[in-house]
Structures are given as C-alpha cells and as structure tokens.
Write a protein that holds these residues in place. Structure first.
Motif, mmCIF file in Angstrom:
data_model
loop_
_atom_site.group_PDB
_atom_site.id
_atom_site.type_symbol
_atom_site.label_atom_id
_atom_site.label_comp_id
_atom_site.label_asym_id
_atom_site.label_seq_id
_atom_site.Cartn_x
_atom_site.Cartn_y
_atom_site.Cartn_z
ATOM 1 N N SER A 31 -7.357 2.925 43.711
ATOM 2 C CA SER A 31 -6.320 3.568 44.531
ATOM 3 C C SER A 31 -4.943 3.387 43.902
ATOM 4 N N ALA A 32 -4.660 2.176 43.416
ATOM 5 C CA ALA A 32 -3.366 1.904 42.779
ATOM 6 C C ALA A 32 -3.192 2.731 41.513
ATOM 7 N N ILE A 33 -4.238 2.876 40.731
ATOM 8 C CA ILE A 33 -4.167 3.685 39.505
ATOM 9 C C ILE A 33 -3.741 5.105 39.844
ATOM 10 N N GLN A 34 -4.363 5.669 40.863
ATOM 11 C CA GLN A 34 -4.044 7.043 41.270
ATOM 12 C C GLN A 34 -2.601 7.121 41.798
ATOM 13 N N CYS A 35 -2.240 6.179 42.640
ATOM 14 C CA CYS A 35 -0.929 6.207 43.283
ATOM 15 C C CYS A 35 0.196 5.982 42.278
ATOM 16 N N TYR A 36 0.010 5.058 41.358
ATOM 17 C CA TYR A 36 1.092 4.734 40.432
ATOM 18 C C TYR A 36 1.343 5.854 39.440
ATOM 19 N N GLU A 37 0.333 6.635 39.166
ATOM 20 C CA GLU A 37 0.565 7.822 38.335
ATOM 21 C C GLU A 37 1.482 8.801 39.072
ATOM 22 N N LYS A 38 1.204 8.985 40.350
ATOM 23 C CA LYS A 38 2.047 9.846 41.183
ATOM 24 C C LYS A 38 3.450 9.263 41.312
ATOM 25 N N LEU A 39 3.542 7.963 41.515
ATOM 26 C CA LEU A 39 4.826 7.282 41.655
ATOM 27 C C LEU A 39 5.654 7.430 40.375
ATOM 28 N N LYS A 50 8.431 4.605 32.759
ATOM 29 C CA LYS A 50 7.708 3.856 31.741
ATOM 30 C C LYS A 50 7.164 2.545 32.309
ATOM 31 N N ARG A 51 7.978 1.816 33.065
ATOM 32 C CA ARG A 51 7.542 0.544 33.647
ATOM 33 C C ARG A 51 6.388 0.753 34.628
ATOM 34 N N ILE A 52 6.482 1.787 35.444
ATOM 35 C CA ILE A 52 5.416 2.060 36.408
ATOM 36 C C ILE A 52 4.117 2.409 35.678
ATOM 37 N N MET A 53 4.205 3.114 34.568
ATOM 38 C CA MET A 53 3.004 3.413 33.789
ATOM 39 C C MET A 53 2.442 2.143 33.139
ATOM 40 N N GLU A 54 3.300 1.201 32.776
ATOM 41 C CA GLU A 54 2.819 -0.095 32.262
ATOM 42 C C GLU A 54 2.093 -0.865 33.363
ATOM 43 N N ILE A 55 2.639 -0.819 34.562
ATOM 44 C CA ILE A 55 1.984 -1.455 35.709
ATOM 45 C C ILE A 55 0.636 -0.786 35.952
ATOM 46 N N ARG A 56 0.621 0.534 35.867
ATOM 47 C CA ARG A 56 -0.635 1.285 36.043
ATOM 48 C C ARG A 56 -1.673 0.832 35.019
ATOM 49 N N GLU A 57 -1.244 0.588 33.791
ATOM 50 C CA GLU A 57 -2.176 0.124 32.752
ATOM 51 C C GLU A 57 -2.754 -1.242 33.100
ATOM 52 N N ASP A 58 -1.949 -2.118 33.690
ATOM 53 C CA ASP A 58 -2.482 -3.402 34.172
ATOM 54 C C ASP A 58 -3.578 -3.164 35.210
ATOM 55 N N GLU A 59 -3.336 -2.218 36.106
ATOM 56 C CA GLU A 59 -4.310 -1.905 37.145
ATOM 57 C C GLU A 59 -5.604 -1.363 36.533
ATOM 58 N N GLY A 93 6.626 5.352 48.534
ATOM 59 C CA GLY A 93 5.644 4.864 47.568
ATOM 60 C C GLY A 93 5.954 3.451 47.106
ATOM 61 N N LEU A 94 7.241 3.172 46.866
ATOM 62 C CA LEU A 94 7.639 1.818 46.474
ATOM 63 C C LEU A 94 7.355 0.819 47.588
ATOM 64 N N GLU A 95 7.668 1.202 48.824
ATOM 65 C CA GLU A 95 7.416 0.312 49.959
ATOM 66 C C GLU A 95 5.932 0.008 50.098
ATOM 67 N N LEU A 96 5.104 1.043 49.979
ATOM 68 C CA LEU A 96 3.659 0.842 50.047
ATOM 69 C C LEU A 96 3.191 -0.054 48.901
ATOM 70 N N HIS A 134 4.082 -7.213 39.555
ATOM 71 C CA HIS A 134 4.255 -5.800 39.935
ATOM 72 C C HIS A 134 5.098 -5.683 41.203
ATOM 73 N N ALA A 135 4.818 -6.534 42.176
ATOM 74 C CA ALA A 135 5.565 -6.485 43.434
ATOM 75 C C ALA A 135 7.054 -6.698 43.193
ATOM 76 N N VAL A 136 7.389 -7.613 42.283
ATOM 77 C CA VAL A 136 8.801 -7.877 41.973
ATOM 78 C C VAL A 136 9.448 -6.634 41.370
#
Length: 147
Positions: A31-39, A50-59, A93-96, A134-136
């Motif tokens: 779910s996070a992978i899908q959402c973070y791509e959208k985010l 770029k940072r959000i895509m790095e987070i997505r890669e961790d996921e 999206g950030l809040e979620l 990621h939360a930070v």
C-alpha cells in the motif's frame, strides 16, 4: 494429554501468528509503495519528489524481504493488496504517511519482540528504523507546507 498443549501446538500457533503479521506487513508495504508514488507526483518540488521516491524504494526493499520470509515459511508467494486508499491531496497524503509510518514502527517492533528467528527479528528491526526515519521526513515536509 487432555487439557495440555503440546510443543507442536504452541509452535504451530506462533507460526500462524507470524504468518498473519507478515501478511499485514506485506499489505502495508504494498500500500505504501502505491501511495508514495502518487505522493511523489503531488510533491511541490523536485527535492521532495526525489526523497519520497527514495522512501518508496525502502518500502520496496521491505516488501521484497517480507515476501521472501513469507514464501520461505509458507511455500507460496504472497498475494498483496492495497489496504488503505491514498489521499488525492499532498497534505492529506503526508498526514496519512506520518500516522501510518509511526503505527508501523510500533507494529514492527512488536513483531521483532515476538519472533524466534534472528533473521526475522533483524529484518523487522531494520524496517522499523527505516519507518521512523520516513515519518520524520514526512513530518518535515508537512510542517514546511503548513508554514
């Protein structure tokens, strides 16, 4: 042996519990992978994207590792599904993401505490540390957005 649990019963119950927790973790990562791509697409600038895509890669790494563990325990590939829809606005999206990442840290640490296998404990402990990080980042971007 009436009224007494056998070692096999206890072990089987622990394995079933671990498999259920792995399914939850796999679905959460998926779910996070899908959402973070959208985010990332909604991000206001390239640096955040770029940072959000790095987070997505961790996921993705967490998803792959948990899927490997699941397959080794069950003999079958997991069938992931999106368990929570991703909001259409960047701030929502950030809040979620913040809430989800924090709840996931707690869940992964719970799994770590209950897992007998050291490699499983290590995988969940590492993922918990990543989720906290990621939360930070998501909180930082939300604060910047609100100011």
């Amino acid at each position: 042996m009436y009224g007494y649990e056998t070692y096999e019963d206890d072990w089987s119950r622990q394995q079933n519990d671990l498999i259920r927790k792995l399914e939850k973790a796999i679905n959460g990562e998926y779910s996070a992978i899908q959402c973070y791509e959208k985010l990332a697409e909604l991000a206001p600038d390239e640096k955040q994207r770029k940072r959000i895509m790095e987070i997505r890669e961790d996921e993705v790494k967490h998803f792959q590792r948990f899927s490997q563990i699941y397959t080794s325990l069950t003999g079958v590939q997991p069938q992931p599904k999106v368990t929570e829809p991703c909001p259409d606005s960047y701030s929502a999206g950030l809040e979620l993401a913040i809430q989800d990442e924090q709840e996931t840290v707690d869940f992964y640490l719970e799994v770590t505490d209950g897992a007998a296998d050291r490699s499983i404990r290590k995988a969940f402990r590492r993922a918990a540390a990543d989720e906290q990080n990621h939360a930070v980042w998501f909180l930082y971007y939300l604060v910047r957005l609100k100011n």
